[in-house]
Design a protein around this motif. Structure first.
Motif, short mmCIF file in Angstrom:
data_model
loop_
_atom_site.label_atom_id
_atom_site.label_comp_id
_atom_site.label_asym_id
_atom_site.label_seq_id
_atom_site.Cartn_x
_atom_site.Cartn_y
_atom_site.Cartn_z
N VAL A 27 49.38 35.11 40.73
CA VAL A 27 48.51 36.07 40.04
C VAL A 27 48.36 35.69 38.57
N LEU A 28 49.47 35.38 37.91
CA LEU A 28 49.41 35.05 36.48
C LEU A 28 48.63 33.76 36.24
N LEU A 29 48.74 32.81 37.14
CA LEU A 29 47.98 31.57 36.97
C LEU A 29 46.49 31.79 37.21
N LEU A 30 46.14 32.75 38.02
CA LEU A 30 44.72 33.10 38.17
C LEU A 30 44.16 33.68 36.88
N LEU A 31 44.99 34.40 36.15
CA LEU A 31 44.55 34.97 34.87
C LEU A 31 44.42 33.89 33.82
N TYR A 32 45.41 33.01 33.75
CA TYR A 32 45.39 31.98 32.71
C TYR A 32 44.55 30.77 33.11
N GLY A 33 44.60 30.38 34.37
CA GLY A 33 43.92 29.17 34.81
C GLY A 33 42.46 29.37 35.19
N ALA A 34 42.07 30.63 35.49
CA ALA A 34 40.69 30.90 35.89
C ALA A 34 40.04 31.99 35.04
N GLY A 35 40.81 32.62 34.15
CA GLY A 35 40.24 33.64 33.27
C GLY A 35 39.93 34.95 33.96
N LEU A 36 40.59 35.24 35.07
CA LEU A 36 40.30 36.48 35.79
C LEU A 36 40.94 37.67 35.09
N ARG A 37 40.32 38.81 35.22
CA ARG A 37 40.96 40.07 34.85
C ARG A 37 41.99 40.37 35.94
N ILE A 38 43.01 41.16 35.62
CA ILE A 38 44.05 41.43 36.60
C ILE A 38 43.48 42.14 37.83
N ALA A 39 42.52 43.06 37.61
CA ALA A 39 41.90 43.76 38.74
C ALA A 39 41.13 42.79 39.63
N GLU A 40 40.52 41.78 39.02
CA GLU A 40 39.77 40.79 39.80
C GLU A 40 40.70 39.95 40.65
N ALA A 41 41.83 39.56 40.08
CA ALA A 41 42.80 38.76 40.85
C ALA A 41 43.35 39.56 42.02
N LEU A 42 43.64 40.83 41.78
CA LEU A 42 44.24 41.66 42.83
C LEU A 42 43.21 42.11 43.87
N SER A 43 41.93 41.91 43.59
CA SER A 43 40.90 42.28 44.56
C SER A 43 40.64 41.18 45.59
N LEU A 44 41.25 40.01 45.41
CA LEU A 44 41.07 38.93 46.38
C LEU A 44 41.64 39.34 47.73
N ASN A 45 40.99 38.88 48.78
CA ASN A 45 41.50 39.18 50.13
C ASN A 45 41.64 37.90 50.94
N GLY A 46 42.01 38.06 52.21
CA GLY A 46 42.27 36.91 53.05
C GLY A 46 41.09 35.98 53.21
N ASN A 47 39.88 36.49 53.05
CA ASN A 47 38.69 35.65 53.16
C ASN A 47 38.61 34.59 52.06
N ASP A 48 39.32 34.84 50.95
CA ASP A 48 39.22 33.94 49.79
C ASP A 48 40.13 32.72 49.87
N VAL A 49 41.04 32.69 50.84
CA VAL A 49 41.96 31.56 50.95
C VAL A 49 41.67 30.77 52.23
N PRO A 50 41.96 29.46 52.17
CA PRO A 50 42.44 28.71 51.01
C PRO A 50 41.38 28.58 49.93
N LEU A 51 41.81 28.59 48.68
CA LEU A 51 40.87 28.48 47.57
C LEU A 51 40.24 27.10 47.54
N GLY A 52 38.96 27.07 47.18
CA GLY A 52 38.27 25.80 47.00
C GLY A 52 38.22 25.43 45.54
N GLU A 53 37.27 24.60 45.17
CA GLU A 53 37.14 24.18 43.78
C GLU A 53 36.48 25.25 42.92
N THR A 54 35.81 26.21 43.57
CA THR A 54 35.23 27.34 42.85
C THR A 54 35.53 28.62 43.62
#
Length: 299
Positions: A141-168
């Protein structure tokens, strides 16, 4: 129509019509409830007739309750939206929102952490967790904030459809605005490690990040984990999860990113919100100069 009906309609308008976040809905409902209680206006017709003097008097009483300038400004925004909606419901839409000016708020600069501190925080959060999967979760979660610039709510809104993560990654932010953010290998690896260790199945339409009981992970748990790491590292109280997003922006700008690109990556509605990072970067450069220039050092 009862007070409860008014508040229910207002809440539905915010959540469904305006797609406001649950936090904003709660805050705006609380402001509306107080206005109704203090003015006695409990239906759309009476709320629509509230004038500037009455609203100013209500805000003055709220200031006497100990409301800060920033909180008063937020409550003023909520009240103006509520009364504007009341006038629309009462057929007086042409009158619009009441004309009220709130207290002037001096905006402070975001406080970014250094790249080393960001990495140390993520690593320490992982090491301090009682369970390996919890540590991998919080680090991801913290790397999504620092490495992708996500807000914490945006990181926590990810679901199973989003993995595995791609290049974008397609991210839905404030105002239901969608943007595409690049995902660096370190972030992809951290999320993949968490997914592999999680005791809960990764299901397409369920939250990716889970709490220890299997429910969606709350922002408070991430904030607590980071607070423990921050204290252990001797970092200031400004080193919060949201500061990692600030750090993402500041470090990109320092590396040569242009403001328009940064605006898109952060999901800011206006360029003005992004321009504050030019001041942050200048402040960082000045601190570096003061620490390095012979005439600025005490020795």
């Amino acid at each position: 129509m009862s007070k409860a009906d008014v508040l229910e309609d207002w809440g539905n308008h915010l959540a469904q019509g305006r797609r406001r976040s649950p936090h904003t809905v709660r805050a705006y409902l609380a402001a509306a409830r107080l206005l109704i209680e203090r003015t006695g206006a409990a239906n759309w017709a009476s709320l629509a007739q509230l004038n500037t003097a009455q609203l100013r008097g209500h805000l003055a009483s709220r200031r006497q309750d100990g409301l800060s300038n920033a909180s008063t400004a937020r409550e003023l925004s909520a009240i103006k939206s509520f009364v504007k909606f009341a006038r629309e419901q009462a057929g007086l839409a042409e009158e619009g929102a009441p004309r009220l000016r709130g207290p002037r708020i001096k905006k402070g600069l975001p406080r970014p952490v250094t790249p080393d501190d960001a990495t140390n925080i993520a690593d320490l959060v992982e090491g301090m967790a009682q369970d390996d999967w919890v540590g991998a979760r919080d680090r991801a979660v913290l790397l999504l904030l620092y490495g992708a610039g996500l807000r914490i709510a945006e990181a926590l809104s990810l679901n199973g459809n989003d993995v595995p993560l791609g290049e974008t990654l397609a991210v839905t932010g404030k105002g239901n605005k969608q943007r595409i953010v690049p995902i660096i290998p370190a972030v992809r690896e951290a999320v993949a490690q968490y997914a592999a260790l999680s005791p809960w199945p990764i299901e397409p339409d369920k939250s990716l990040f889970r709490g220890v009981k299997g429910g969606p992970l709350s922002p408070g748990m991430v904030q607590k984990a980071m607070a423990r790491a921050r204290i252990a590292l001797g970092l200031p109280a400004t080193a919060t999860p949201h500061a990692l997003r600030h750090s993402f922006a500041t470090h990109l700008l320092g590396a040569g990113a242009d403001l328009r690109s940064l605006q898109e990556l952060l999901g800011h509605a206006s360029l003005g919100s992004t321009q504050i990072y030019t001041k942050v970067d200048a402040a960082t450069l000045l601190d570096t100069y003061r620490g390095a220039h012979p005439r600025e050092r005490d020795d």
